[in-house]
Scaffold this active site. Structure first.
Site, short mmCIF file in Angstrom:
data_model
loop_
_atom_site.label_atom_id
_atom_site.label_comp_id
_atom_site.label_asym_id
_atom_site.label_seq_id
_atom_site.Cartn_x
_atom_site.Cartn_y
_atom_site.Cartn_z
N CYS A 124 -0.91 -5.46 4.38
CA CYS A 124 -1.74 -4.88 3.33
C CYS A 124 -3.13 -4.49 3.81
CB CYS A 124 -1.86 -5.85 2.17
SG CYS A 124 -0.29 -6.51 1.58
N HIS A 176 -9.26 -7.73 -2.75
CA HIS A 176 -7.85 -7.42 -2.56
C HIS A 176 -7.14 -7.47 -3.91
CE1 HIS A 176 -4.23 -6.81 -0.31
NE2 HIS A 176 -3.72 -7.99 -0.61
N HIS A 211 -0.29 -1.91 -6.13
CA HIS A 211 -0.51 -2.22 -4.71
C HIS A 211 0.21 -1.18 -3.85
CE1 HIS A 211 -1.19 -4.13 -1.02
NE2 HIS A 211 -0.94 -5.38 -1.34
#
Length: 563
Positions: free
Chosen positions: A202, A359, A397
């Site tokens: 990520c 995040h 995401h």
């Protein structure tokens, strides 16, 4: 003096629309931007989606219920999944239709479209730049974290025989993780500098940004295009994240809505991702984002807009881990280094002129672990009330491209004086650490020069942590004043006027419906065998007298005695 990596252009596409001219940023902040900007957002999205109906445009963008036919169109199977929530590109838009694509995976088609916009955002024809900058000094680093996983990429390569189809000659090539950079060099930029993808789960965008910054600072590249492109809206990826218990699922969403006193007749996919609130897991999305970094001297020479500066990107692993997917210790180091860099080089007051992109995956583990990282380090550095947002609440995401979404939003904030809130979170969860932190549950409007820095944070599977530090446009100009004379800067501002005029023309083209991607296929191809004249110090293309020099930086040259 080393080069300062200036951001001189950016483009991309995600669930909020096109990144160029801050259209996607303004879509996230739609109700808080002036009516004229709202109209531009609607125009831009309307052309992509093939509709002029405001309600449809707003309902079929951002994080939402995936279109009924999405999996049928892009995958070999359309199974019943635990949720159909996702940050899908605007409904009705297919990036592969903006150029002569031939069964390209979705993330690569997104690359072509997004990177074309990034080139357009320069305000200077790319051919003019190629005439002034050696192609070996132009790098492009971009790629995915999981895979080109739809039926035209790796998914198709593995599944075609099971679906009574055949593996094609393109499946293998279209599966490569650095395919986004490959397409950039070969079909959009025509560049011949460094290429590849620094994969970090990520945090992949932050990893690629570290490479781009390093290449500009060292002089290896004069221009570095940094990006990532990925579509996580693939049945197998949903099933895999569900198996890890990390995916937000409808059955749990309904229970959450009931527990919070919300209507629970059906799952509200708009609010399935709730960073730092009572939450149930992450939601997947798709995005391709690109920023163009340029050495300061070249940017001033060309008169390009300066949207900010990419100062650093810090990366640390977690050390020994109990779980490859669980949170770890490395993110304390990456965030701490970003804060320390601000404190050491710009002063303690500068820390209070910083905002933070978390995040913010919306998992219960993340809300506790990341909030402790942010809060404990804010307290240690004496930050009074660090503004923190988490834009996965709008976009889902996007895996490798998540950091790119953060960067595009940060650049938009400095141009619109607005930081988006964590829109889907009504209040913080009880186990969220909030000392010295202002989790933005409402949009934050600010004055010019209120914020000089932004930190972009990522915590990835496997212990891949990345925290990037950006400087605002005004701060970047302030840094340039220490290197250049006022006469040089005046010359730059005069040169910039022509760029601004061209950018206005480019914006009007988009608002009138321009969607064609830049895609150079089979033109100006170099045949090394027939076209190259090879010498020990250089290689010359005999067709146009273009020269490629063979000198490189030798970092260990001090170990050799000069003759």
């Amino acid at each position: 003096m080393s080069n300062l990596p200036l951001v001189v252009g950016y483009g991309g596409i995600n669930a909020a629309g096109r990144s160029i001219f801050d259209f996607s940023h303004q879509r996230m902040l739609f109700d808080s931007v002036p009516i004229e900007k709202q109209n531009e957002v609607l125009q831009s999205l309307g052309h992509l989606m093939g509709t002029n109906k405001k309600e449809k445009i707003l309902n079929k963008t951002l994080l939402r219920t995936i279109d009924d036919d999405f999996f049928d169109n892009h995958n070999f199977r359309s199974p019943k999944l635990p949720t159909l929530a996702g940050g899908q590109l605007p409904s009705g838009f297919n990036p592969a239709k903006t150029y002569n694509s031939r069964q390209h995976p979705r993330s690569l088609a997104m690359t072509v479209f997004g990177l074309s916009d990034a080139v357009m955002s320069l305000g200077l024809p790319w051919e003019e730049i190629l005439s002034k900058v050696p192609r070996q000094k132009i790098s492009c680093v971009s790629g995915c974290a999981v895979a080109q996983a739809d039926k035209y990429g790796m998914g198709g390569m593995f599944q075609a025989p099971l679906a009574d189809s055949r593996i094609t000659s393109k499946h293998m090539a279209m599966s490569l993780g650095e395919g986004s950079a490959d397409f950039g060099h070969a079909y959009i930029l025509g560049s011949m500098g460094s290429t590849g993808n620094y994969t970090g789960a990520c945090a992949t965008f932050q990893y690629n940004l570290k490479l781009g910054i390093s290449m500009i600072q060292s002089g290896e590249s004069l221009i570095s295009i940094v990006g990532a492109a990925e579509s996580g809206i693939v049945p197998e990826i949903y099933e895999a994240f569900s198996a890890t218990k990390g995916l937000a699922e409808d059955v749990n969403l309904l229970k959450l809505q009931e527990r919070l006193g919300e209507d629970f007749a059906e799952p509200n996919h708009r609010k399935i991702c709730r960073p730092f609130g009572e939450n149930i897991g992450m939601s997947l999305g798709e995005s391709a984002q690109f920023v163009i970094l340029m050495a300061d001297s070249l940017a001033l020479e060309l008169g390009l807009n300066i949207y900010g500066a990419a100062l650093s990107s810090h990366i640390h692993a977690d050390g020994y881990k109990k779980s490859i997917s669980g949170p770890g210790a490395g993110n304390y180091l990456t965030v701490g280094k970003a804060f320390n860099e601000i404190n050491k080089h710009f002063g303690k007051d500068a820390l209070n002129k910083t905002f933070f992109h978390a995040h913010g995956t919306s998992t219960p583990q993340n809300r506790e672990s990341e909030s402790h990282i942010i809060s404990s380090l804010s307290k240690a550095f004496g930050i009074k009330s660090l503004p923190v947002t988490a834009i996965k609440s709008y976009l889902g995401h996007s895996l490798a491209a998540a950091g790119g979404d953060q960067m595009i939003s940060s650049l938009g904030s400095w141009r619109n004086n607005l930081i988006p809130s964590i829109a889907s979170t009504p209040k913080l969860a009880e186990n969220v650490y909030s000392e010295n932190v202002n989790f933005l549950l409402e949009n934050l409007e600010f004055e010019h020069n209120d914020f000089d820095f932004a930190v972009l944070n990522a915590k990835g599977f496997g212990g891949n942590n990345g925290s990037a530090l950006l400087a605002s446009p005004s701060k970047a100009m302030q840094l340039l004043q220490s290197k250049y004379s006022q006469n040089q800067l005046n010359k730059y501002h005069k040169q910039k006027q022509g760029i601004d005029e061209q950018l206005l023309e480019n914006k009007n083209k988009i608002l009138q419906g321009e969607m064609k991607s830049r895609y150079i296929f089979g033109e100006d191809v170099i045949d090394g065998i027939n076209d190259f004249e090879v010498e020990s110090h250089q290689i010359t293309n005999k067709l146009n007298d273009e020269k490629f020099y063979l000198e490189s930086t030798l970092p260990y040259k001090d170990f050799f005695k000069t003759k």
